[in-house]
Design a protein around this motif. Sequence first.
Motif, PDB file in Angstrom:
ATOM      1  N   GLY A  79       0.825  -1.216   0.000  1.00  0.00           N
ATOM      2  CA  GLY A  79       0.000   0.000   0.000  1.00  0.00           C
ATOM      3  C   GLY A  79       0.853   1.257   0.000  1.00  0.00           C
ATOM      4  O   GLY A  79       0.582   2.214  -0.740  1.00  0.00           O
ATOM      5  N   SER A  83       1.035   4.122  -2.883  1.00  0.00           N
ATOM      6  CA  SER A  83       0.811   5.559  -2.613  1.00  0.00           C
ATOM      7  C   SER A  83       1.971   6.400  -3.115  1.00  0.00           C
ATOM      8  O   SER A  83       1.793   7.531  -3.549  1.00  0.00           O
ATOM      9  CB  SER A  83       0.654   5.814  -1.110  1.00  0.00           C
ATOM     10  OG  SER A  83      -0.464   5.154  -0.627  1.00  0.00           O
ATOM     11  N   GLY A 128     -19.175  -1.327  -5.133  1.00  0.00           N
ATOM     12  CA  GLY A 128     -18.127  -0.448  -5.654  1.00  0.00           C
ATOM     13  C   GLY A 128     -16.735  -0.807  -5.195  1.00  0.00           C
ATOM     14  O   GLY A 128     -15.753  -0.199  -5.606  1.00  0.00           O
ATOM     15  N   ILE A 130     -13.884  -3.911  -4.574  1.00  0.00           N
ATOM     16  CA  ILE A 130     -13.559  -5.319  -4.882  1.00  0.00           C
ATOM     17  C   ILE A 130     -12.460  -5.886  -3.970  1.00  0.00           C
ATOM     18  O   ILE A 130     -11.969  -6.978  -4.190  1.00  0.00           O
ATOM     19  CB  ILE A 130     -13.161  -5.504  -6.362  1.00  0.00           C
ATOM     20  CG1 ILE A 130     -11.935  -4.652  -6.708  1.00  0.00           C
ATOM     21  CG2 ILE A 130     -14.326  -5.178  -7.283  1.00  0.00           C
ATOM     22  CD1 ILE A 130     -11.302  -5.020  -8.044  1.00  0.00           C
ATOM     23  N   HIS A 131     -12.049  -5.137  -2.965  1.00  0.00           N
ATOM     24  CA  HIS A 131     -11.023  -5.645  -2.033  1.00  0.00           C
ATOM     25  C   HIS A 131     -11.640  -6.767  -1.190  1.00  0.00           C
ATOM     26  O   HIS A 131     -12.640  -6.541  -0.515  1.00  0.00           O
ATOM     27  CB  HIS A 131     -10.537  -4.528  -1.108  1.00  0.00           C
ATOM     28  CG  HIS A 131      -9.808  -3.448  -1.830  1.00  0.00           C
ATOM     29  ND1 HIS A 131     -10.454  -2.382  -2.402  1.00  0.00           N
ATOM     30  CD2 HIS A 131      -8.488  -3.276  -2.078  1.00  0.00           C
ATOM     31  CE1 HIS A 131      -9.562  -1.590  -2.975  1.00  0.00           C
ATOM     32  NE2 HIS A 131      -8.354  -2.102  -2.794  1.00  0.00           N
ATOM     33  N   ASP A 132     -11.015  -7.939  -1.228  1.00  0.00           N
ATOM     34  CA  ASP A 132     -11.641  -9.033  -0.469  1.00  0.00           C
ATOM     35  C   ASP A 132     -10.700  -9.781   0.480  1.00  0.00           C
ATOM     36  O   ASP A 132     -11.118 -10.703   1.161  1.00  0.00           O
ATOM     37  CB  ASP A 132     -12.330 -10.030  -1.413  1.00  0.00           C
ATOM     38  CG  ASP A 132     -11.349 -10.792  -2.300  1.00  0.00           C
ATOM     39  OD1 ASP A 132     -10.135 -10.501  -2.263  1.00  0.00           O
ATOM     40  OD2 ASP A 132     -11.807 -11.686  -3.035  1.00  0.00           O
ATOM     41  N   SER A 176     -17.580  -5.076   4.870  1.00  0.00           N
ATOM     42  CA  SER A 176     -16.197  -4.640   4.749  1.00  0.00           C
ATOM     43  C   SER A 176     -16.092  -3.579   3.654  1.00  0.00           C
ATOM     44  O   SER A 176     -16.758  -3.681   2.622  1.00  0.00           O
ATOM     45  CB  SER A 176     -15.335  -5.863   4.392  1.00  0.00           C
ATOM     46  OG  SER A 176     -13.991  -5.484   4.228  1.00  0.00           O
ATOM     47  N   THR A 180     -12.272   4.850   0.879  1.00  0.00           N
ATOM     48  CA  THR A 180     -13.021   5.934   1.539  1.00  0.00           C
ATOM     49  C   THR A 180     -14.299   6.222   0.748  1.00  0.00           C
ATOM     50  O   THR A 180     -15.311   6.604   1.333  1.00  0.00           O
ATOM     51  CB  THR A 180     -12.155   7.211   1.639  1.00  0.00           C
ATOM     52  OG1 THR A 180     -11.442   7.371   0.417  1.00  0.00           O
ATOM     53  CG2 THR A 180     -11.151   7.124   2.757  1.00  0.00           C
ATOM     54  N   GLY A 225     -14.855  -3.864  13.997  1.00  0.00           N
ATOM     55  CA  GLY A 225     -13.677  -4.693  14.259  1.00  0.00           C
ATOM     56  C   GLY A 225     -12.472  -4.106  13.552  1.00  0.00           C
ATOM     57  O   GLY A 225     -12.497  -3.907  12.338  1.00  0.00           O
TER      58      GLY A 225
END
Length: 240
Positions: A79, A83, A128, A130-132, A176, A180, A225
């Motif tokens: 990550g 960035s 919107g 797709i992070h899984d 989840s 942002t 969590g």
Amino acid sequence: MGKEQKERSVDSTSPMEHADQERRERQIAVIPHIVDREPGIVEGRHNEIEVLIEQALKNDIDPEQIINRAMIAGMDVVGQKFSANEIFVPEMLVSAVTMSKGLAILKPLLQSGGDDSRGKIIVCTVKGDIHDIGKNLVKMMLEGAGFSVTDLGVDLSVEKLVEQVKQLKPDILGLSALLTTTMSEMQKVIEALEKEGIRNSLRIMVGGAPVDAAFAEKIGADGYGKDAAEAVQIARNLMP
Ligand code: B1M
């Protein structure tokens, strides 16, 4: 406390505790050399991850330590590099594939073999998004703790989710979001469940990197969590 007394209390650790402490330190020291952040996750060496994990396990490193200290830490580096424009989406994707492959290898080791009777949970990543990987990890840990978990996948529309809640009647709904821009979808889900008159038939837990407890409270969720381990704790607390 006198000097002599203090020294005695410092030395009061038992040989067993010393041995445990040494073992922990040795394991932590060895992790970067085995499931190394660089060759392992960050460089996305998906063909090597199986061997790297095997080596870590042979060195008696706990699966949860491998996930938290090596693999998730590796994704954080990914990550940061993204960035800083040092890597781009394709590289990030290869790291994600490596991570998912590694989690699949470790999954059986996290399962308790329980009877799934703790409660029924639906998990998904909101519309919107797709992070899984985080959601999958939460699912694995919940299953390991004895919950029966239905995973509705990623990019899930509010309508589809409401339909599934009506059909499956879960005790808890876990949402989840990693972006942002998709956090607001969580609020839309809660509003839609309220509109359908089924909001109070279940508890709602939210999580994901941009989400925090204040946001969870603001949108009317029942729990937040910070990570997969905390998600399990929250789920236990949310059960009637
Ligand atoms: Co994306 N991405 N990505 N990405 N990606 C982030 C999230 C980002 C922070 C990277 C960055 O800029 N530094 C950034 C978001 C910025 C923001 O919104 N503030 C970002 C971006 C911008 C994007 C795209 C827009 C890039 C683009 O196309 N230009 C795009 C969006 C696609 C979309 O969703 N529509 C995109 C795409 C992707 C890939 C597809 C390449 C890939 C995802 C592959 C996949 O998931 N199958 C990817 C990845 C890998 C990342 C990073 C590098 C890693 C995410 C991850 O898996 N972490 C991420 C940077 C980062 O987070 N460090 C980034 C490991 C995982 C175990 O942690 O998911 O946080 P996490 O889950 C944790 C906790 O958050 C918590 O427990 C988990 C375990 O501890 N948790 C819960 C999660 N869900 C929970 C639910 C709960 C409870 C706890 O209860 C229900």
